[in-house]
Design a protein around this motif. Structure first.
Motif, PDB file in Angstrom:
ATOM      1  N   UNK A 150       0.906  -1.173   0.005  1.00  0.00           N
ATOM      2  CA  UNK A 150      -0.155  -0.131   0.050  1.00  0.00           C
ATOM      3  C   UNK A 150       0.763   1.117  -0.008  1.00  0.00           C
ATOM      4  N   UNK A 151       0.238   2.320  -0.090  1.00  0.00           N
ATOM      5  CA  UNK A 151       1.119   3.445  -0.213  1.00  0.00           C
ATOM      6  C   UNK A 151       1.717   3.898   0.933  1.00  0.00           C
ATOM      7  N   UNK A 152       1.396   3.691   2.183  1.00  0.00           N
ATOM      8  CA  UNK A 152       2.120   3.728   3.398  1.00  0.00           C
ATOM      9  C   UNK A 152       3.339   2.964   3.681  1.00  0.00           C
ATOM     10  N   UNK A 153       3.370   1.866   2.700  1.00  0.00           N
ATOM     11  CA  UNK A 153       4.416   1.020   2.418  1.00  0.00           C
ATOM     12  C   UNK A 153       5.758   1.626   1.766  1.00  0.00           C
ATOM     13  N   UNK A 154       5.505   2.799   0.922  1.00  0.00           N
ATOM     14  CA  UNK A 154       6.734   3.253   0.384  1.00  0.00           C
ATOM     15  C   UNK A 154       7.540   3.799   1.319  1.00  0.00           C
ATOM     16  N   UNK A 155       8.993   3.542   0.820  1.00  0.00           N
ATOM     17  CA  UNK A 155      10.259   3.773   1.672  1.00  0.00           C
ATOM     18  C   UNK A 155      11.408   3.180   1.203  1.00  0.00           C
ATOM     19  N   UNK A 156      12.551   3.128   1.856  1.00  0.00           N
ATOM     20  CA  UNK A 156      14.029   2.704   1.656  1.00  0.00           C
ATOM     21  C   UNK A 156      14.023   1.347   2.284  1.00  0.00           C
ATOM     22  N   UNK A 157      14.066   0.399   1.440  1.00  0.00           N
ATOM     23  CA  UNK A 157      14.274  -1.070   1.770  1.00  0.00           C
ATOM     24  C   UNK A 157      15.741  -1.547   1.865  1.00  0.00           C
ATOM     25  N   UNK A 158      16.157  -2.317   2.569  1.00  0.00           N
ATOM     26  CA  UNK A 158      17.366  -3.196   2.828  1.00  0.00           C
ATOM     27  C   UNK A 158      17.237  -4.453   3.170  1.00  0.00           C
TER      28      UNK A 158
END
Length: 551
Positions: A183-191
């Protein structure tokens, strides 16, 4: 264990293998002409324990052994020719040599040996199926790394992060992480991170920016369940608001034309929501519409008109006949009415179970009709109310039709009954007041009719008779209520009448004592059922007066 030793005399890389299975790790062999040598492992990986061995030819005993790295002495001096360095890493890379003493010879120095600690595994690389997914779609994260063949049995565990926070708690053996719906709130920087638990080696991957796209809501629709605009009061009604597409948290809101405010609000990751009336009432009637909003766009549905129909109540049948009896030719009104019920209402009148008349009330209320009755109209009557989705039947009424003569006798009988009741009431009242009046009056002694009157000459008194006041004396001759007789006696004068010779009596003597008696008799029922001889002795019910001369 199978052992097959081999003696070699030349420097180089050696390894062994079993045909068709696997081959061993290589060994690099160096021959030195120096008296002192430094032995190190052919390969060393991160996390391994590093063993350095300072050795003299023929393994002669050494003293004051010291080790050096990049021309710097390591803080270790011992008679032990072995140096152990736990948890080797890249910081241990460099040129190593050792120094030692022996009993006869002076200090000895070995040749320099290069040490290179290899990575157990390279830093992992995070890969995603897409960096710009659409809301509600799945996304796969893959934390990729590779163990060397020499350490292929090493167990690695993985963990995934977004904006510094762990997505899934704990370390997992799988290097793949599946997001079923992003979902949109799951947008972000992943590692991600990979870790060898035994060697305690942990490495972090590169960062990947994921930007989740949101689709505006569209195709909104409001429908009812059941699928009709008219519902019966008390039924369950469901208003279903849905959109054809749209992502993210969608907020659904229902409105009506009465308040226009949001009656019910629900926010979900769903394309459809319901507003439920468990029991619909007449006050819930009106126009409804819904709205959908996902913070990108807001859309409104068309209005749906909800009409609440009220079932007819139990009808009431009334007839204008008094006592449910009528005479032939009499004009009667038949009326049927319900207190509640949606219009239009059909009324049907029944006589002996057969349809008599049908009347439509387009605006509800009551209906009626007039009928000049005949003898054939006797019997049971009822009425039924129906407004197309409910019907009720009234209670049954019994009507009797009489012929005209019978009607006259009926009226006469009723009149006589009423008259009899009035007569009995009047007699009871009269008896009550008479008895009360007698009980309150002072007792008066009645002069005896047989008492002789004294002659004035014999008594020696004056001849003149004194005047006596008129005093009534009441006596109830017959105390029976069924035959009441009252007697009133009036005493006018007192004197002596000469019965022997009335012709010679003086006028004064004639004006002797006179008693008037008035008899009143009330016996309306004496003549019924009594002996005929008794009837001959009784006179009519009149006032009887009697003059009584007292002797």
């Amino acid at each position: 264990m199978i052992s097959n030793p081999l003696e070699v005399k030349e420097a180089g890389e050696y390894k062994c293998f079993i045909p068709g299975l696997f081959q061993s790790d290589p060994v690099y062999l160096v021959f030195s002409n120096e008296a002192l040598i430094l032995q190190i492992p052919y390969y060393i990986f991160e996390g391994d324990t590093l063993l350095l061995r300072c050795r003299e030819w023929n393994d002669k005993k050494l003293t004051d052994i010291s080790f050096y790295k990049d021309e710097k002495s390591l803080p270790f001096v011992s008679k032990n020719p072995m140096l152990s360095i736990p948890h080797a890493n890249s910081e241990h890379n460099g040129l190593y040599y050792c120094k030692a003493k022996r009993n006869i010879w002076g200090p000895l120095t070995s040749e320099m040996v290069k040490l290179q600690v290899q990575e157990l595994f390279p830093p992992p690389e995070l890969k995603t199926t897409t960096s710009e997914p659409t809301e509600g779609t799945p996304v796969t994260l893959n934390c990729e790394t590779q163990l060397p063949p020499q350490r292929s049995s090493t167990k690695l565990h993985f963990s995934f992060f977004r904006d510094g926070k762990v997505i899934a708690s704990g370390w997992k053996e799988s290097q793949v992480f599946q997001i079923s719906a992003i979902w949109r709130e799951d947008s972000g920087s992943y590692w991600c991170e990979a870790k060898a638990l035994t060697q305690n080696i942990q490495k972090q991957s590169n960062h990947v920016k994921i930007n989740v796209k949101r689709i505006p809501v569209s195709g909104i629709l409001l429908k009812t369940q059941p699928l009709r605009s008219q519902v019966i009061e008390g039924e369950k009604l469901v208003l279903i608001c849905s959109v054809a597409e749209g992502t993210g948290n969608i907020t659904f809101c229902w409105h009506n034309n009465v308040t226009r405010d949001c009656l019910r609000k629900k926010t979900q990751h769903s394309l459809k929501e319901e507003f439920i009336f468990s029991t619909i009432n007449k006050s819930d009637e009106g126009s409804y519409w819904c709205a959908a909003d996902n913070n990108i766009s807001t859309i409104f549905s068309r209005t749906v008109v909800v009409t609440v129909m009220i079932p007819v109540s139990h009808p009431l049948l009334t007839l204008s006949a008094s006592g449910m009896q009528a005479v032939v030719g009499e004009l009667l009104e038949f009326r049927c009415e319900v207190l509640r019920g949606s219009a239009p209402i059909f009324y049907q009148f029944y006589h002996k179970g057969l349809l008599l008349k049908t009347i439509l009330a387009p605006f509800g209320g009551s209906v009626s009709f007039n009928l000049s009755v005949t003898s054939e109209n006797s019997g049971n009557y009822s009425c039924e109310a129906n407004n197309s989705f409910s019907s009720q039947l009234s209670e049954m009424l019994e009507l009797s039709i009489l012929d005209p003569p019978e009607r006259g006798l009926l009226i006469m009988g009723v009149a006589m009954s009423l008259l009899s009741l009035l007569v009995l009431a009047a007699v009871a009242i009269l008896v009550y007041f008479k008895l009360k009046r007698k009980s309150e009056a002072s007792p008066i002694l009645e002069p005896s009719r047989n008492q002789p009157i004294t002659d004035p000459q014999e008594s020696g008194h004056s001849k003149t008779t004194p005047t006596v006041d008129l005093q009534p004396v009441y006596e109830n001759v017959s105390p029976l209520i069924e035959d009441v007789v009252y007697s009133e006696v009036w005493d006018m004068k007192q004197g002596k009448i000469n019965t022997a010779d009335t012709s010679e009596t003086s006028p004064e003597d004639k004006d002797s004592s006179v008693m008037y008696s008035e008899v009143k008799a009330y016996s309306p029922n004496d003549s019924i059922g009594k002996d005929s001889a008794m009837d001959e002795n009784h006179e009519d019910v009149t006032d009887n007066y009697e003059n009584v001369l007292l002797s």
